[in-house]
Scaffold this motif. Structure first.
Motif: not given
Length: 168
Positions: A17-19, A31, A33, A48, A66
């Motif tokens: 992560l992040p990915r 995407s 995280s 995240g 976020r």
């Protein structure tokens, strides 16, 4: 794959992560995280983000949620929760339109005081030359702070910008 056939590198890649999570069948790029922080008082906070992007024939739509933690100089922290939406559209080879909307809530962990910021902006971008550009736009902002009150502002702006390329 069976668990006894997975090597360490494969396992680490799985949990990296992040990915980028990839694209959905509808063409959405996703995407994410995730993380955790421990405050000076020992409290654990989850952090995240989740971002979704849709490419259009002449533009793009983005959305993001976020959560983060910002550390202050005096062992204080702010929990930040944010949501943003963006839309960009190419109008001509030289011109584009961008629309952005954001909502951000900051909470002081020590006092519990909240500050909320929201904004909307519309920007028309035009390439004057290969190196020079101009932005014309409108922005509305709102700020609501515990113990202080609420404020609004509207602004119209023009920005001239130039790109510089340095060659060794």
């Amino acid at each position: 794959q069976k668990m006894n056939e997975i090597d360490l590198d494969s396992a680490l890649e799985l949990f990296k992560l992040p990915r980028k999570l990839g694209e959905t069948p509808d063409g959405l790029a996703v995407s994410a995280s995730v993380g955790a922080t421990r405050s000076a008082t020992g409290e654990t906070n989850v952090t995240g983000a989740l971002t979704v992007r849709k490419d259009l024939p002449l533009g793009q739509i983005t959305a993001e949620v976020r959560r983060s933690v910002i550390a202050g100089n005096d062992d204080s922290e702010q929990l930040v929760n944010a949501v943003s939406l963006g839309y960009s559209q190419t109008l001509t080879p030289l011109a584009s339109l961008n629309l952005d909307l954001s909502y951000v809530q900051n909470r002081q962990t020590a006092t519990g005081a909240d500050t909320t910021n929201a904004s909307f902006s519309a920007t028309y971008r035009y390439a004057l030359t290969e190196d020079w550009g101009m932005d014309l736009g409108y922005r509305h902002r709102m700020r609501d702070e515990d113990g202080v009150g609420r404020a609004h502002s509207n602004s119209v702006f023009i920005v001239l910008q130039r790109d510089f390329n340095f060659r060794p």
